[in-house]
Scaffold this motif. Structure first.
Motif, PDB file in Angstrom:
ATOM      1  N   GLY A 201      22.190 -45.335   3.236  1.00 34.44           N
ATOM      2  CA  GLY A 201      20.913 -44.852   3.762  1.00 34.44           C
ATOM      3  C   GLY A 201      20.591 -45.527   5.080  1.00 34.44           C
ATOM      4  N   GLU A 202      19.428 -45.189   5.632  1.00 33.56           N
ATOM      5  CA  GLU A 202      19.058 -45.665   6.958  1.00 33.56           C
ATOM      6  C   GLU A 202      18.861 -47.183   6.987  1.00 33.56           C
ATOM      7  OE1 GLU A 202      15.829 -43.550   8.974  1.00 33.56           O
ATOM      8  OE2 GLU A 202      16.506 -41.768   7.893  1.00 33.56           O
ATOM      9  N   ASP A 203      19.494 -47.785   7.920  1.00 32.77           N
ATOM     10  CA  ASP A 203      19.318 -49.226   8.205  1.00 32.77           C
ATOM     11  C   ASP A 203      19.685 -50.143   7.042  1.00 32.77           C
ATOM     12  OD1 ASP A 203      18.439 -48.476  10.687  1.00 32.77           O
ATOM     13  OD2 ASP A 203      16.340 -48.360  10.041  1.00 32.77           O
ATOM     14  N   ILE A 204      20.264 -49.593   5.989  1.00 30.76           N
ATOM     15  CA  ILE A 204      20.668 -50.471   4.893  1.00 30.76           C
ATOM     16  C   ILE A 204      22.186 -50.537   4.895  1.00 30.76           C
ATOM     17  CG2 ILE A 204      20.549 -50.948   2.422  1.00 30.76           C
ATOM     18  CD1 ILE A 204      18.157 -48.848   2.450  1.00 30.76           C
ATOM     19  N   ALA A 205      22.737 -51.697   5.209  1.00 25.43           N
ATOM     20  CA  ALA A 205      24.182 -51.867   5.225  1.00 25.43           C
ATOM     21  C   ALA A 205      24.587 -52.725   4.041  1.00 25.43           C
ATOM     22  CB  ALA A 205      24.623 -52.513   6.529  1.00 25.43           C
ATOM     23  N   VAL A 206      25.576 -52.213   3.279  1.00 28.40           N
ATOM     24  CA  VAL A 206      26.079 -52.981   2.143  1.00 28.40           C
ATOM     25  C   VAL A 206      27.411 -53.599   2.546  1.00 28.40           C
ATOM     26  CG1 VAL A 206      26.859 -52.864  -0.244  1.00 28.40           C
ATOM     27  CG2 VAL A 206      24.933 -51.450   0.509  1.00 28.40           C
ATOM     28  N   HIS A 207      27.481 -54.921   2.473  1.00 28.14           N
ATOM     29  CA  HIS A 207      28.731 -55.605   2.818  1.00 28.14           C
ATOM     30  C   HIS A 207      29.592 -55.725   1.575  1.00 28.14           C
ATOM     31  CE1 HIS A 207      27.788 -57.014   6.975  1.00 28.14           C
ATOM     32  NE2 HIS A 207      26.587 -56.615   6.562  1.00 28.14           N
TER      33      HIS A 207
END
Lengths: 394, 247
Positions: free
Chosen positions: B20-26
């Motif tokens: 989703g927007e602006d959510i980055a999962v590392h």
């Protein structure tokens, strides 16, 4: 991956789903079979129509002479004897509505006053008896050859030779009867007529001079044009025509009648082939549907294949080949089935069988095309799968 | 041709998903790893630790967002889909938890399959090589059985034979014993050890079972996308465990 391997694995896969593969290709089988049948019926109908349309005979023309001077037995003999291209020549006077009776049975029929060649030109065959003999013609005997309808109506289903029949109030002896030919395209009865020697007619029935035609049969189709030219120059000479005068006679050919008939049969068979093609398209959609189901069913298999090194192209080819194989096998079955049904129906109708290589090639290529066209979308869908998602698919 | 000493070299590798927007999962962050030829390695970690993502990247089933991955001297970052397929075909042998054999296809044909896609070997040679490998994994005489006629352990042996057929640089096994009972697990793990010890094949196993990891020679552990531990397996425990099982 090599093509042969793709084909091998496609066939293996289809074998594993035998029932489904069979059901899937039935659409193509029916489509191809109907195209084959319709093309066959089209051709056979054309042959039948050719026989049924009123025609002067095979490779035949008719000369209608000038009213100034009638065509005579001398003309027909000369033409027949002196030109290789002209195999048959017969005078013919047609008398419509001649009264014919035997006992209490009375009818009105068609009379042809002819020479023996007339039967050859029009392709009549004797069922009983014989043609006119030299003596019968020379002695102006009252002899007659009857069509099959006349035989059945006046004599019955037996050998009519020797029986007497009254034509225009005079007794005639039947010396032969002809094989039946059936109805014309316009439902007139071919077999409802009698034929007598030309001179007998002109001495016993009609004494006054009436218009006479000359039936001419060329030796083969190629010679027809040459025969027409011979007739033209012969009759121009006979009528003493100068170079700038128009022909004082008419040469009729079969062409027009046949053209109309063939146009009708062509239109009809195009229509039927069109309808048959629709079933091929429906069959193709059936294939596409099953291939789509197959792709989602085999997502995991696609994932495995990708994981061990199948390229997108390999997966694409695998599914296209599967669908093409279905169509090709369906096509071959359809061709065989189509010819079988066509053959059986032709046999029952008594029509002539016609083998068309072209229709086999066309329907076979069309089946391949359907396979590629309707197989492409599902195959593309399979090839585009992401290997991880495909492997996880349950 | 001299081969690089490290069969796998991973430098600063990260995998970031956009959820989703602006959510980055590392999923993976800044992983470094070198694997030498003939190593026997276990990748461990709880679910969600990133070990599966790492496995997928190792197997060229997924691409890293950042960082470098060199396998057998080939830099994986600039490969297109076809080249990745070729790497999977020739450099990597996959073994899965669910065996992933083609159903209704004989053991022999399953083993041959990677060679089909390679396309450089005659069908006679394929047949011979596949039969030889089936003998190696202890399935001689079962070439024509279809997967549903084989036990879980036997199916996994077929998968192992399949993974070996292209002489890969590494074998990647994702929870290879997850569907097997203890006895069969040990059989399969001993087979891996035999392949590693006797043939020098590089094997990487993803597992969450310590007992399975104990068969290997080196363990790396993931947590929250980071490689947090890289140790040699204790010989003693390993040996003891094996002995205990074979009493």
């Amino acid at each position: 991956m090599k093509l042969s391997i793709s084909i091998h694995s496609a066939i293996t896969t289809l074998k594993k789903n035998r029932t489904r593969s069979t059901l899937t290709s039935i659409g193509i089988v029916i489509g191809v079979a109907s195209v084959i049948m319709m093309v066959g019926f089209g051709y056979s109908a054309k042959i039948v129509v050719r026989q049924k349309v009123f025609s002067f005979g095979e490779n035949a023309v008719v000369v209608q002479g000038s009213p100034k001077e009638f065509i005579t037995a001398k003309d027909s003999k000369y033409l027949r004897d002196n030109f290789y291209e002209i195999k048959y020549a017969s005078l013919n006077t047609t008398e419509k509505n001649i009264r014919i009776s035997k006992g209490s049975k009375v009818a009105s029929t068609l009379l042809n006053a002819v020479e023996n060649d007339f039967f050859q030109i029009q392709g009549w065959k004797l069922k009983y008896g014989s043609y006119f003999s030299r003596e019968q013609m020379d002695n102006l005997e009252n002899v007659v050859i009857v069509g099959d309808t006349i035989r059945k109506n006046f004599i019955g289903f037996t050998d009519p030779v020797g029986q007497e029949i009254i034509i225009d109030g005079k007794p005639f002896r039947i010396i032969g009867s002809l094989e039946p030919r059936g109805l014309t395209f316009t439902q007139t009865d071919f077999d409802d007529f009698v034929a007598m020697p030309y001179m007998t007619f002109h001495s016993r029935i009609k004494n006054e001079k009436i218009r006479t035609e000359l039936f001419v049969g060329a030796v083969d189709e190629q010679s027809l044009g040459k025969a027409i030219n011979i007739l033209k120059s012969y009759f121009r000479q006979k009528y003493n025509q100068t170079a700038d005068e128009k022909d004082d006679f008419v040469i009729l050919t079969n062409d027009e009648n046949l053209e109309i008939a063939e146009y009708i049969s062509l239109t009809l068979s195009s229509l039927l082939i069109g309808i048959a093609s629709i079933s091929l398209i429906v069959g193709g959609i059936g294939i596409m549907n099953i291939m789509l189901v197959s792709v989602s069913e085999r997502t995991r298999e696609i994932g495995i294949r990708m994981a061990i090194g199948a390229r997108n192209r390999d997966i694409l080819m695998q599914f296209i080949i599967e669908s093409v194989t279905l169509c090709v096998l369906g096509g071959i079955t359809g061709i065989l089935l189509g010819y079988l049904i066509y053959f059986i129906i032709i046999l029952m109708l008594g029509w002539q069988f016609y083998f068309s290589l072209l229709s086999i090639i066309i329907s076979f290529s069309f089946a391949c095309f359907v396979g590629i066209f309707f197989g492409y979308y599902p195959a593309k869908k399979a090839a585009k799968l992401n290997p991880i998602d495909a492997l996880r698919y349950e | 041709m001299a081969k690089a000493e490290n069969v796998i070299e991973i430098k600063n590798l990260s995998k970031i998903y956009n959820a989703g927007e602006d959510i980055a999962v590392h999923a993976l962050s800044d992983v470094n790893l070198a694997v030498k030829r003939s190593e026997f390695l276990a990748i461990m970690g709880p679910s969600g630790s990133g070990k599966s993502t790492f496995m997928n990247i190792l197997g060229f089933l997924d691409s890293p967002t950042l960082g470098k991955y060199i396998i057998d001297g080939i830099d994986g970052s600039s490969l297109n889909n076809d080249q990745k397929a070729d790497i999977r075909n020739q450099k990597i042998g996959f073994i899965f938890q669910g065996f992933n054999l083609l159903a209704r296809t004989s053991a022999l044909e399953n083993v041959e399959l990677p060679l089909f896609y390679r396309g450089t070997v005659s069908s006679k040679q394929m047949r011979e090589k596949a039969a030889e490998l089936l003998k190696l994994v202890g399935l001689g005489g079962r070439e024509h059985h279809i997967p549903s006629r084989l036990s879980g352990g036997e199916q996994q042996r077929v998968a192992i034979a399949r993974s070996l057929i292209n002489d890969p640089a590494i074998i990647l096994a994702d929870e290879p014993t997850g569907n097997l009972d203890t006895k069969t697990t040990n059989d399969i793990m001993n087979l891996f050890r035999k392949l590693n010890d006797e043939l020098g094949i590089t094997i990487i196993i993803v597992t969450h079972e310590p007992e399975v990891a104990d068969f290997t020679k080196r363990k790396i552990v993931f947590r929250d996308g980071k490689l947090i531990q890289d140790v040699l397996t204790k010989k003693k425990k390993n040996a003891g465990y094996t002995r205990e099982l074979y009493k």
